[in-house]
Design a protein around this motif. Sequence first.
Motif, PDB file in Angstrom:
ATOM      1  N   LEU A  96       0.836  -1.199   0.000  1.00  0.00           N
ATOM      2  CA  LEU A  96       0.000   0.000   0.000  1.00  0.00           C
ATOM      3  C   LEU A  96       0.874   1.255   0.000  1.00  0.00           C
ATOM      4  CD1 LEU A  96      -2.746   1.448   0.283  1.00  0.00           C
ATOM      5  CD2 LEU A  96      -2.497   1.187   2.773  1.00  0.00           C
ATOM      6  N   ALA A  97       1.946   1.252   0.796  1.00  0.00           N
ATOM      7  CA  ALA A  97       2.845   2.407   0.847  1.00  0.00           C
ATOM      8  C   ALA A  97       3.487   2.662  -0.516  1.00  0.00           C
ATOM      9  CB  ALA A  97       3.923   2.187   1.913  1.00  0.00           C
ATOM     10  N   LEU A  98       3.966   1.602  -1.167  1.00  0.00           N
ATOM     11  CA  LEU A  98       4.571   1.751  -2.497  1.00  0.00           C
ATOM     12  C   LEU A  98       3.550   2.254  -3.511  1.00  0.00           C
ATOM     13  CD1 LEU A  98       6.748  -1.492  -2.675  1.00  0.00           C
ATOM     14  CD2 LEU A  98       7.565   0.855  -2.343  1.00  0.00           C
ATOM     15  N   THR A  99       2.311   1.764  -3.408  1.00  0.00           N
ATOM     16  CA  THR A  99       1.253   2.201  -4.322  1.00  0.00           C
ATOM     17  C   THR A  99       0.958   3.683  -4.146  1.00  0.00           C
ATOM     18  OG1 THR A  99       0.260  -0.010  -4.273  1.00  0.00           O
ATOM     19  CG2 THR A  99      -1.127   1.810  -5.046  1.00  0.00           C
ATOM     20  N   ILE A 100       0.890   4.128  -2.890  1.00  0.00           N
ATOM     21  CA  ILE A 100       0.618   5.542  -2.615  1.00  0.00           C
ATOM     22  C   ILE A 100       1.747   6.420  -3.153  1.00  0.00           C
ATOM     23  CG2 ILE A 100       0.384   7.255  -0.775  1.00  0.00           C
ATOM     24  CD1 ILE A 100      -1.080   5.107   0.858  1.00  0.00           C
ATOM     25  N   ILE A 101       2.990   6.003  -2.929  1.00  0.00           N
ATOM     26  CA  ILE A 101       4.131   6.775  -3.436  1.00  0.00           C
ATOM     27  C   ILE A 101       4.109   6.815  -4.963  1.00  0.00           C
ATOM     28  CG2 ILE A 101       6.646   6.883  -3.603  1.00  0.00           C
ATOM     29  CD1 ILE A 101       5.650   7.669  -0.864  1.00  0.00           C
ATOM     30  N   GLY A 102       3.814   5.673  -5.609  1.00  0.00           N
ATOM     31  CA  GLY A 102       3.752   5.627  -7.061  1.00  0.00           C
ATOM     32  C   GLY A 102       2.649   6.519  -7.618  1.00  0.00           C
TER      33      GLY A 102
END
Length: 287
Positions: free
Chosen positions: A243-249
């Motif tokens: 989820l964190a990587l998705t938000i950053i992306g």
Amino acid sequence: MMNHSEGRTGPNHAKVMGSFKGHALPGTFFFIMALWWSTKSILKYIFRKQKRTCPGSKALFRRAEILEGIVSVCMPPGMAGEQFIPGGPYWSLYKEGRWNQILGWHHFTMYLFFGLVGVSNILCFTINSLPVSLPKLMMSNALFVEAFIFYNHTHGREMLDIFVHQLLFLAVLLAAIVAFMEFLTRNNVLVELLRSSLILLQGTWFWQLGFVLYPLGGHPSWDLTDHENALFLTMCFCWHYLLALTIIGMNYAFITWFVKSRLKRLCPSEVGLLKNVEREQESEEEM
């Protein structure tokens, strides 16, 4: 996490010290700051590529760093409000022959070091003689201190309580290592975004701790001795990072689109210049 005079007990549970709000508050702080840090890194990266078209961006980011420092200095004292809640230590470290609310003092120490990050931000961008990399070093120090505190934060607790804090320790330690790498490198947007993603993970995992240890709305309590719960939370931790990587992306995609669309509307000729500069820098990075 704020109120250590209260706890939760239930079937197959030892007393769980802290509160839901005490985990949600720092979780929200880290989540918001991680979003801001990722946004700042992305904007700096884009503006570096088109520095010929944004002559005022350096002054803008300088003011943003000072503002960030002020927020970082003001937020930790607010989160350290557990000193003054009913039953709090009220700045008394030793009382009636024993340590007073020692876990609360753990949190206060953690907040103090993040406050120092804000102080270094303000000083570095108001005093030209100080190295601009000092805030990055202080950030790394603050995360290492936080990791050390959480490593020694769960003595005498139930298995699941210890386990979820160990996962938090892992997230904080990785963020500290990446922050130190960021201090050693210069203008590496991937390292900066990696650090932001790990701090975002830390923020969402604080919330997860709150829901595990202090269920809201009449939800059943977690069995803190059930190893299957630990297996589920291991997988859940990975989902949090996804989820964190998705938000950053998504943040990167949105900011890139927004900046280019604004440039295209205000000055179409600069969009071509931006693309050419991007190609030049990508070629230099490959070399």
